[in-house]
Design a protein around this motif. Sequence first.
Motif, mmCIF file in Angstrom:
data_model
loop_
_atom_site.group_PDB
_atom_site.id
_atom_site.type_symbol
_atom_site.label_atom_id
_atom_site.label_comp_id
_atom_site.label_asym_id
_atom_site.label_seq_id
_atom_site.Cartn_x
_atom_site.Cartn_y
_atom_site.Cartn_z
ATOM 1 N N SER A 20 0.849 -1.557 -0.041
ATOM 2 C CA SER A 20 -0.046 0.017 -0.091
ATOM 3 C C SER A 20 0.953 1.729 0.108
ATOM 4 C CB SER A 20 -0.720 -0.097 1.008
ATOM 5 O OG SER A 20 -1.516 -1.205 1.929
ATOM 6 N N CYS A 21 0.252 2.534 -0.578
ATOM 7 C CA CYS A 21 0.631 3.776 -0.546
ATOM 8 C C CYS A 21 -0.102 4.701 -0.525
ATOM 9 C CB CYS A 21 1.833 3.433 -1.792
ATOM 10 S SG CYS A 21 2.537 5.725 -2.232
ATOM 11 N N VAL A 22 0.484 5.360 0.739
ATOM 12 C CA VAL A 22 -0.963 6.568 0.843
ATOM 13 C C VAL A 22 -0.461 7.833 0.798
ATOM 14 C CG1 VAL A 22 -2.027 7.503 2.887
ATOM 15 C CG2 VAL A 22 -1.670 4.670 2.697
ATOM 16 N N ALA A 23 -0.569 8.979 0.161
ATOM 17 C CA ALA A 23 0.111 10.177 -0.149
ATOM 18 C C ALA A 23 -1.461 10.898 0.506
ATOM 19 C CB ALA A 23 -0.380 10.224 -1.751
ATOM 20 N N SER A 24 -0.620 11.441 1.296
ATOM 21 C CA SER A 24 -1.353 13.138 1.942
ATOM 22 C C SER A 24 -0.321 14.848 1.855
ATOM 23 C CB SER A 24 -1.249 12.598 3.073
ATOM 24 O OG SER A 24 -0.371 12.049 3.793
ATOM 25 N N GLY A 25 -0.910 15.605 1.880
ATOM 26 C CA GLY A 25 -0.110 16.884 2.516
ATOM 27 C C GLY A 25 -0.724 17.546 0.767
ATOM 28 N N PHE A 26 -1.506 16.894 -0.114
ATOM 29 C CA PHE A 26 -1.753 17.840 -1.249
ATOM 30 C C PHE A 26 -3.154 18.150 -0.996
ATOM 31 C CE2 PHE A 26 -3.126 14.491 -3.999
ATOM 32 C CZ PHE A 26 -3.037 12.862 -2.950
ATOM 33 N N THR A 27 -3.326 19.135 -2.539
ATOM 34 C CA THR A 27 -5.034 19.353 -2.896
ATOM 35 C C THR A 27 -5.246 19.505 -4.192
ATOM 36 O OG1 THR A 27 -4.217 22.001 -3.159
ATOM 37 C CG2 THR A 27 -5.030 21.357 -1.469
ATOM 38 N N ARG A 28 -4.012 18.530 -5.147
ATOM 39 C CA ARG A 28 -3.952 18.420 -6.386
ATOM 40 C C ARG A 28 -4.856 16.989 -6.712
ATOM 41 N NH1 ARG A 28 -2.026 20.490 -11.287
ATOM 42 N NH2 ARG A 28 -1.947 19.154 -12.967
ATOM 43 N N ASP A 29 -6.041 17.563 -7.426
ATOM 44 C CA ASP A 29 -7.216 16.174 -8.157
ATOM 45 C C ASP A 29 -6.119 15.212 -9.091
ATOM 46 O OD1 ASP A 29 -9.560 15.451 -9.586
ATOM 47 O OD2 ASP A 29 -9.367 14.622 -7.246
ATOM 48 N N PHE A 30 -4.647 15.113 -9.672
ATOM 49 C CA PHE A 30 -4.627 14.649 -11.095
ATOM 50 C C PHE A 30 -3.095 14.373 -9.723
ATOM 51 C CE2 PHE A 30 -3.774 13.415 -14.506
ATOM 52 C CZ PHE A 30 -2.750 13.594 -15.295
ATOM 53 N N TRP A 31 -2.665 13.195 -10.116
ATOM 54 C CA TRP A 31 -1.433 12.471 -9.528
ATOM 55 C C TRP A 31 -1.270 11.334 -10.315
ATOM 56 C CZ3 TRP A 31 -2.458 8.394 -6.125
ATOM 57 C CH2 TRP A 31 -3.553 8.438 -4.924
ATOM 58 N N ALA A 32 0.003 10.851 -9.962
ATOM 59 C CA ALA A 32 0.580 9.607 -9.990
ATOM 60 C C ALA A 32 1.076 9.202 -8.788
ATOM 61 C CB ALA A 32 1.511 10.294 -11.643
ATOM 62 N N ILE A 33 1.177 7.809 -8.837
ATOM 63 C CA ILE A 33 2.056 7.041 -7.709
ATOM 64 C C ILE A 33 2.674 6.366 -8.696
ATOM 65 C CG2 ILE A 33 2.063 5.173 -6.397
ATOM 66 C CD1 ILE A 33 1.451 8.078 -4.724
ATOM 67 N N GLY A 34 4.409 6.740 -8.156
ATOM 68 C CA GLY A 34 5.437 5.220 -8.888
ATOM 69 C C GLY A 34 5.608 4.262 -8.376
ATOM 70 N N TRP A 35 6.307 3.313 -8.321
ATOM 71 C CA TRP A 35 6.852 1.825 -7.747
ATOM 72 C C TRP A 35 8.058 1.668 -8.021
ATOM 73 C CZ3 TRP A 35 5.064 0.763 -2.960
ATOM 74 C CH2 TRP A 35 3.293 0.258 -3.184
ATOM 75 N N PHE A 36 9.193 1.285 -7.127
ATOM 76 C CA PHE A 36 10.328 1.920 -7.508
ATOM 77 C C PHE A 36 10.902 0.333 -6.117
ATOM 78 C CE2 PHE A 36 11.655 4.829 -10.354
ATOM 79 C CZ PHE A 36 10.403 5.820 -10.441
ATOM 80 N N GLY A 46 12.072 1.216 -12.048
ATOM 81 C CA GLY A 46 10.999 1.390 -12.428
ATOM 82 C C GLY A 46 10.249 0.019 -12.004
ATOM 83 N N VAL A 47 9.144 0.090 -10.961
ATOM 84 C CA VAL A 47 8.273 -1.204 -11.494
ATOM 85 C C VAL A 47 6.999 -1.330 -11.919
ATOM 86 C CG1 VAL A 47 6.906 -3.135 -9.803
ATOM 87 C CG2 VAL A 47 10.290 -2.052 -9.196
ATOM 88 N N SER A 48 6.601 -0.259 -11.809
ATOM 89 C CA SER A 48 4.661 0.400 -12.139
ATOM 90 C C SER A 48 4.892 1.885 -11.509
ATOM 91 C CB SER A 48 3.997 -0.288 -11.884
ATOM 92 O OG SER A 48 4.052 -0.241 -10.588
ATOM 93 N N CYS A 49 3.527 2.546 -12.604
ATOM 94 C CA CYS A 49 3.400 3.737 -12.843
ATOM 95 C C CYS A 49 1.445 3.406 -12.580
ATOM 96 C CB CYS A 49 3.839 4.518 -12.964
ATOM 97 S SG CYS A 49 3.931 6.536 -12.481
ATOM 98 N N ILE A 50 1.082 5.154 -11.720
ATOM 99 C CA ILE A 50 -0.510 4.835 -12.165
ATOM 100 C C ILE A 50 -0.529 5.986 -11.693
ATOM 101 C CG2 ILE A 50 -1.063 3.196 -10.154
ATOM 102 C CD1 ILE A 50 -3.838 2.530 -10.924
ATOM 103 N N SER A 51 -1.527 6.974 -12.901
ATOM 104 C CA SER A 51 -1.924 8.442 -13.275
ATOM 105 C C SER A 51 -4.092 7.431 -12.885
ATOM 106 C CB SER A 51 -1.569 8.867 -13.498
ATOM 107 O OG SER A 51 -1.797 9.297 -14.911
ATOM 108 N N ASP A 52 -4.132 9.357 -13.182
ATOM 109 C CA ASP A 52 -5.507 8.857 -13.660
ATOM 110 C C ASP A 52 -5.811 8.114 -15.140
ATOM 111 O OD1 ASP A 52 -7.017 11.251 -11.356
ATOM 112 O OD2 ASP A 52 -6.978 9.289 -10.982
#
Length: 123
Positions: A20-36, A46-52
């Motif tokens: 699991s990866c929990v992100a906090s402290g931002f207000t932007r609605d459009f973001w990506a999470i990368g896994w390394f 780099g393992v993977s990346c996901i965004s909207d």
Amino acid sequence: VQVVESGGRSVRPGESLSLSCVASGFTRDFWAIGWFRQAPGKEREGVSCISDHDEYYADSVKGRFTNAKNKPKNTVYLHMNSLKPEDTAIYYCAFYDGSCGTNWYRFWKYDKWGQGTQVTVSS
């Protein structure tokens, strides 16, 4: 922005595990999470990346790893199946203010990193 990953542990080859990866402290609605991941004596990869808008996987994990995004909870899950000993590494998630893009595997692209969680695959 902060990102915190969790879920790493020791498993046997062929088993499954979810991080699991929990992100906090931002207000932007459009973001990506990368896994390394980084194995001892090896470079971070780099393992993977996901965004909207897009999603990418390294060839080494394609078909075995999948991302799932719970946007209201600002959480991304990395579901790992058919784990192999070569998947053993410290896994990191990283936050980027935008989409993954074709350079998703470049570690310098990301703004914030988690502390890492150890995944060990061994019989």
